[in-house]
Design a protein around this motif. Structure first.
Motif, PDB file in Angstrom:
ATOM      1  N   GLN A 452      16.753 -51.719 -14.190  1.00 50.31           N
ATOM      2  CA  GLN A 452      16.049 -51.482 -15.445  1.00 50.31           C
ATOM      3  C   GLN A 452      15.332 -52.762 -15.848  1.00 50.31           C
ATOM      4  N   ILE A 453      14.045 -52.638 -16.163  1.00 46.21           N
ATOM      5  CA  ILE A 453      13.224 -53.783 -16.561  1.00 46.21           C
ATOM      6  C   ILE A 453      12.596 -53.477 -17.917  1.00 46.21           C
ATOM      7  N   GLY A 454      12.708 -54.434 -18.823  1.00 41.78           N
ATOM      8  CA  GLY A 454      12.162 -54.242 -20.149  1.00 41.78           C
ATOM      9  C   GLY A 454      11.292 -55.398 -20.591  1.00 41.78           C
ATOM     10  N   LEU A 455      10.222 -55.081 -21.312  1.00 41.21           N
ATOM     11  CA  LEU A 455       9.345 -56.069 -21.936  1.00 41.21           C
ATOM     12  C   LEU A 455       9.180 -55.680 -23.393  1.00 41.21           C
ATOM     13  N   ALA A 456       9.164 -56.678 -24.276  1.00 44.10           N
ATOM     14  CA  ALA A 456       9.022 -56.364 -25.701  1.00 44.10           C
ATOM     15  C   ALA A 456       8.346 -57.506 -26.444  1.00 44.10           C
ATOM     16  N   ARG A 457       7.538 -57.131 -27.411  1.00 42.63           N
ATOM     17  CA  ARG A 457       7.016 -58.045 -28.430  1.00 42.63           C
ATOM     18  C   ARG A 457       7.599 -57.562 -29.755  1.00 42.63           C
ATOM     19  N   LYS A 458       8.289 -58.479 -30.457  1.00 44.12           N
ATOM     20  CA  LYS A 458       8.938 -58.105 -31.712  1.00 44.12           C
ATOM     21  C   LYS A 458       8.643 -59.173 -32.770  1.00 44.12           C
ATOM     22  N   ASN A 459       8.664 -58.749 -34.028  1.00 45.77           N
ATOM     23  CA  ASN A 459       8.312 -59.641 -35.131  1.00 45.77           C
ATOM     24  C   ASN A 459       9.312 -59.509 -36.275  1.00 45.77           C
ATOM     25  N   ARG A 460       9.446 -60.599 -37.014  1.00 45.04           N
ATOM     26  CA  ARG A 460      10.244 -60.580 -38.246  1.00 45.04           C
ATOM     27  C   ARG A 460       9.555 -61.429 -39.300  1.00 45.04           C
ATOM     28  N   ALA A 461       9.341 -60.857 -40.471  1.00 46.83           N
ATOM     29  CA  ALA A 461       8.776 -61.610 -41.589  1.00 46.83           C
ATOM     30  C   ALA A 461       9.883 -62.373 -42.313  1.00 46.83           C
ATOM     31  N   PRO A 462       9.556 -63.513 -42.934  1.00 41.03           N
ATOM     32  CA  PRO A 462      10.584 -64.289 -43.647  1.00 41.03           C
ATOM     33  C   PRO A 462      11.237 -63.471 -44.749  1.00 41.03           C
ATOM     34  N   ASN A 463      12.523 -63.760 -45.006  1.00 36.98           N
ATOM     35  CA  ASN A 463      13.177 -63.108 -46.134  1.00 36.98           C
ATOM     36  C   ASN A 463      12.859 -63.867 -47.421  1.00 36.98           C
ATOM     37  N   LEU A 464      13.292 -63.343 -48.542  1.00 37.28           N
ATOM     38  CA  LEU A 464      12.908 -63.911 -49.838  1.00 37.28           C
ATOM     39  C   LEU A 464      13.492 -65.301 -50.049  1.00 37.28           C
ATOM     40  N   TYR A 465      14.677 -65.559 -49.538  1.00 33.87           N
ATOM     41  CA  TYR A 465      15.279 -66.882 -49.730  1.00 33.87           C
ATOM     42  C   TYR A 465      14.602 -67.924 -48.852  1.00 33.87           C
ATOM     43  N   GLU A 466      14.175 -67.534 -47.661  1.00 36.77           N
ATOM     44  CA  GLU A 466      13.454 -68.475 -46.806  1.00 36.77           C
ATOM     45  C   GLU A 466      12.123 -68.885 -47.440  1.00 36.77           C
ATOM     46  N   ARG A 467      11.512 -67.963 -48.166  1.00 34.28           N
ATOM     47  CA  ARG A 467      10.206 -68.269 -48.777  1.00 34.28           C
ATOM     48  C   ARG A 467      10.331 -68.858 -50.185  1.00 34.28           C
ATOM     49  N   TYR A 468      11.252 -68.362 -50.987  1.00 36.08           N
ATOM     50  CA  TYR A 468      11.163 -68.622 -52.421  1.00 36.08           C
ATOM     51  C   TYR A 468      12.320 -69.420 -53.007  1.00 36.08           C
ATOM     52  N   SER A 469      13.185 -70.001 -52.186  1.00 37.80           N
ATOM     53  CA  SER A 469      14.230 -70.888 -52.720  1.00 37.80           C
ATOM     54  C   SER A 469      13.578 -72.220 -53.075  1.00 37.80           C
ATOM     55  N   TRP A 470      13.344 -72.454 -54.340  1.00 35.51           N
ATOM     56  CA  TRP A 470      12.477 -73.545 -54.791  1.00 35.51           C
ATOM     57  C   TRP A 470      13.225 -74.803 -55.228  1.00 35.51           C
ATOM     58  N   GLY A 471      14.537 -74.719 -55.506  1.00 38.27           N
ATOM     59  CA  GLY A 471      15.292 -75.858 -56.012  1.00 38.27           C
ATOM     60  C   GLY A 471      15.338 -77.008 -55.026  1.00 38.27           C
ATOM     61  N   VAL A 472      15.307 -78.248 -55.527  1.00 38.32           N
ATOM     62  CA  VAL A 472      15.253 -79.417 -54.660  1.00 38.32           C
ATOM     63  C   VAL A 472      16.414 -80.384 -54.877  1.00 38.32           C
ATOM     64  N   SER A 473      17.172 -80.236 -55.961  1.00 36.55           N
ATOM     65  CA  SER A 473      18.283 -81.153 -56.198  1.00 36.55           C
ATOM     66  C   SER A 473      19.411 -80.865 -55.209  1.00 36.55           C
ATOM     67  N   SER A 474      20.351 -81.798 -55.125  1.00 33.94           N
ATOM     68  CA  SER A 474      21.435 -81.670 -54.145  1.00 33.94           C
ATOM     69  C   SER A 474      22.235 -80.395 -54.351  1.00 33.94           C
ATOM     70  N   MET A 475      22.636 -80.133 -55.607  1.00 31.89           N
ATOM     71  CA  MET A 475      23.467 -78.964 -55.850  1.00 31.89           C
ATOM     72  C   MET A 475      22.665 -77.675 -55.665  1.00 31.89           C
ATOM     73  N   ALA A 476      21.416 -77.659 -56.084  1.00 31.57           N
ATOM     74  CA  ALA A 476      20.596 -76.447 -55.938  1.00 31.57           C
ATOM     75  C   ALA A 476      20.404 -76.092 -54.475  1.00 31.57           C
ATOM     76  N   THR A 477      20.147 -77.066 -53.631  1.00 33.45           N
ATOM     77  CA  THR A 477      19.923 -76.772 -52.212  1.00 33.45           C
ATOM     78  C   THR A 477      21.201 -76.320 -51.539  1.00 33.45           C
ATOM     79  N   ARG A 478      22.348 -76.866 -51.950  1.00 35.55           N
ATOM     80  CA  ARG A 478      23.620 -76.474 -51.330  1.00 35.55           C
ATOM     81  C   ARG A 478      24.004 -75.029 -51.632  1.00 35.55           C
ATOM     82  N   MET A 479      23.411 -74.444 -52.653  1.00 37.02           N
ATOM     83  CA  MET A 479      23.693 -73.043 -52.972  1.00 37.02           C
ATOM     84  C   MET A 479      22.924 -72.083 -52.078  1.00 37.02           C
ATOM     85  N   ILE A 480      22.000 -72.589 -51.265  1.00 34.37           N
ATOM     86  CA  ILE A 480      21.158 -71.753 -50.421  1.00 34.37           C
ATOM     87  C   ILE A 480      21.563 -71.947 -48.962  1.00 34.37           C
TER      88      ILE A 480
END
Length: 713
Positions: A452-480
């Motif tokens: 059996q031989i398979g070929l595939a092209r697959k895609n995934r769009a970023p999730n909301l946390y990957e795009r929109y986690s905006w906090g930059v302080s130490s504690m804010a980033t550790r929550m993500i």
């Protein structure tokens, strides 16, 4: 997202659960022999001892798990975890509504509720699901059974229980069914409760306790050409410890509805499904094993539908057409704490009315070309739109975390107030167009071997946390972050979608008398715009390198992953005195690297082997298993990933069945070996209790004696 709740104050059965009553049939599991797709399905009596999470079931199908909570481990396929793996529950797409993915899809169904499942790694048909690059796991609990009578009456049921000594774990599973020849009503429920477990040295692994319950009620009606099924679900997790996260779960309450319609057509079949799932999720602290004071809350909703038309073109070929729509919305906020200068006076708004909407169409063609050649080909086009509203920090003054001491000096933390203003000025709406395609060809070389031989092209769009986690302080980033690595994460709004190109080759050989069979699979995946993370700054303020952690920002890089897996199943001996003896063996190895730095990707499991010797004699089934995992030396240095030593585990299981009753006796980690989980992340709970050893790898469970019983009626 609540503050300092005691586990003792939580009730075991929620009020909603007491209102659910109906009935369900027993289920069990039998393996399928297909090459790329591994399925487990079926029905039989007395086999409801699979209680708790679905990890043990899926592990037998090549799924690895990144450690999280006791019911919430994250599946890994071909070295990729999280949203890269599409997990469908009864065909429904449920999104993890948490910055730490504490409530992933598999956490919403217990093992005793599962009637069948399939695991498709790498080369998945476009109809199996989009927005993923690692593969698809489809777990099914909808399996209506009917009787031969025109009267609705009692059909069947079961009651199961299990106890495990390593964590004082208790689990109960209940199922019951009413049925006629046209109507079926099912109920299935489960209750699990466990303390924190001990490792192989006899030491307590802090913050691994949990309590959970799941309930479902399913009604089905049918006639000669159609069937309608409606399923209602409810889950209540009053608490769940996450040893490798800075926070714990202190409540997860969800409700769901699935309506599924199927109709036979003259030239095929139509299937339509509507899905709704709502969850209220809270993080905080509930146990003295990991103290703290900080609430976090999310409210989220998934609404979706899927339509599929199967057209039989001729005797050997068919065409499947589909249209799907998914709408996910979430609010994520961290309530301000009265009197706190850092965490107040306002609520910290992490994601405000976040939206992720997907619309997809696909076409899939399948043809048995002749007696030797089989073909499956498909194309899927999907539009993904993400957006979120304006956000706010706890306050507009001193940033969260304030002033931090570093090497005797005072260093100013990055300002969340300034980061929020910059974020609110952005155009936050993003659109991705994903185009998936697959080609799977099977060639029957002879009656006993297949390629059996398979070929595939697959895609995934970023999730909301990957795009929109905006906090930059130490504690804010550790929550993500759902990686369990103790680092902090910052989102990147202009992330591109991941695009993976995969080639897979599988060879299967069956012995002429069916005494043995072997499968060998080799795969290679090239990922463009793989979403990884690069360091922004070091979060360590002590000067002690053992306590180093980074604030990382999500970024696109190119990556390469490849691997091999070999499975063997052989009947080795049969006699009246010893019964049937069967050997199962597997070996697998996966590698993954970033193309720009040649650095290993995070949480790639090292070489692993597994051998099982099973005996079936009379009413007894006995299995002795030996598993060996190589040392992990290829690690992600950006995340300070720990190396781990090699280890081996020996497990023994014995099962006896008499009529309607099944007893199980099991000893896991028979030799009580201490080992660190290569995919376990670090023990944040241990670090918070005593940071003198830095961030130690999460240890696995020590010896456990497990007892189970199931009664079918």
């Amino acid at each position: 997202m609540v503050n300092n709740k005691s586990s003792q104050s939580k009730y075991l059965i929620s009020p909603v659960a007491l209102l659910i009553s109906a009935v369900l049939s027993p289920v069990s599991f039998a393996e399928d022999d297909s090459l790329e797709v591994i399925e487990v399905q079926g029905h039989s009596q007395n086999k409801h001892l699979a209680l708790g999470s679905s990890d043990s079931l899926l592990s037998n199908s090549g799924v690895d798990f990144s450690a999280a909570g006791g019911v919430s481990n994250l599946p890994i396929l071909n070295g990729m975890m999280g949203d890269r793996v599409k997990v469908l529950i009864d065909g429904a797409d449920v999104t993890a509504a948490c910055a730490n993915q504490m409530n992933p899809p598999l956490s919403y169904i217990s093992a005793n509720q599962i009637s069948s499942y399939s695991v498709v790694a790498g080369i998945s048909p476009v109809s199996a699901g989009g927005d993923n690059i690692a593969g698809v796991i489809n777990v099914n609990s909808i399996s209506p059974l009917y009787s031969n009578s025109g009267e609705l009456a009692w059909h069947s049921g079961y009651l199961s229980g299990r106890y495990s000594s390593v964590d004082n774990g208790r689990a109960i599973g209940v199922g019951a069914r009413l049925a006629s020849d046209t109507t079926s009503f099912n109920y299935q429920g489960s209750f699990t409760d466990a303390d924190s477990y001990d490792d192989g040295n006899g030491d307590l692994v802090l913050d691994t306790l949990y309590r959970a319950q799941n309930h479902s009620i399913t009604a089905a009606v049918r006639d000669e050409v159609q069937q309608l099924v409606v399923k209602l679900t409810h889950q209540k997790i009053p608490y769940q410890g996450f040893a490798n996260q800075y926070m714990d779960m202190v409540d997860n309450t969800s409700f769901g509805v699935i309506a599924q319609y199927k109709r036979s057509l003259d030239d095929g079949e139509f299937e339509g499904q509507l899905n709704w799932h709502n969850v209220k999720h809270e993080m905080g602290f509930f146990t003295p094993e990991k103290m703290g004071m900080m609430p976090m809350e999310t409210d989220a909703e998934d609404v979706s539908y899927q339509f599929k038309w199967l057209l039989n073109l001729d005797h050997n070929s068919r065409l499947l057409l589909g249209h799907e729509y998914f709408d996910y919305q979430i609010d994520d906020w961290w309530p301000g704490i009265e009197g706190s200068m850092m965490m107040g006076p306002d609520d910290y708004v992490n994601i405000n009315q976040g939206k992720r909407q997907r619309i997809a169409v696909f076409a899939e063609y399948e043809n048995q070309l002749d007696s030797k050649w089989w073909l499956n080909a498909g194309i899927r086009v999907e539009n993904v739109r993400t957006d979120t509203g304006e956000v706010q920090p706890y306050n507009d003054g001193m940033s969260m975390g304030g002033m931090a001491s570093m090497s005797g000096m005072m260093a100013m933390e990055p300002s969340n107030a300034m980061a929020a203003k910059a974020f609110n000025m952005l155009d936050r709406e993003k659109t991705d167009t994903l185009t998936d395609a697959n080609l799977l060809v099977s060639y029957q070389i002879s009656n006993y071997d297949e390629l059996q031989i398979g070929l595939a092209r697959k895609n995934r769009a970023p999730n909301l946390y990957e795009r929109y986690s905006w906090g930059v302080s130490s504690m804010a980033t550790r929550m993500i972050g759902w990686y369990g690595d103790g680092n902090g994460y910052i989102g990147t709004p202009d992330l591109d979608a991941e695009t993976a190109h995969t080639v897979s080759v599988t060879y299967s050989k069956l012995e002429a008398n069916d005494n043995w069979r072997i499968n060998a699979n080799v795969w290679y995946t090239d990922v463009a715009d793989y979403i990884d993370a690069d360091p922004v700054r070091n979060l360590n303020t002590t000067g002690d390198v053992t306590q180093d952690r980074n604030a990382l920002q999500f970024t696109n890089v190119d990556a390469t992953l490849y691997g091999v897996k070999i499975d063997l199943l052989a009947n080795i001996y049969e006699s009246t005195e010893l019964g049937n003896l069967q050997l199962q063996a597997s070996i697998s190895n996966t590698r993954g690297t970033r193309d720009d730095t040649n650095q290993a990707l995070y949480q790639i499991k090292p070489l692993q082997t597994k051998f099982s010797l099973s005996q079936q004699i009379g009413n007894f089934e006995n299995t002795l298993t030996w598993e060996w995992v190589d040392s992990k030396t290829r690690v992600d240095n950006n995340r300070f990933e720990n190396q781990t030593d090699s280890y081996h585990l020996v497990n023994f299981t014995s099962k006896a069945t008499w009529d309607a009753v099944t007893f199980t006796f099991e000893v896991t980690n028979l030799l009580d070996e201490y080992y660190q989980q290569p995919l376990g992340g670090v023990s944040v709970a241990e670090y918070k209790m005593d940071n003198t050893n830095g961030f130690m790898q999460l240890a696995g469970q020590g010896r456990s004696v497990n007892l189970g019983v199931s009664y079918s009626f």
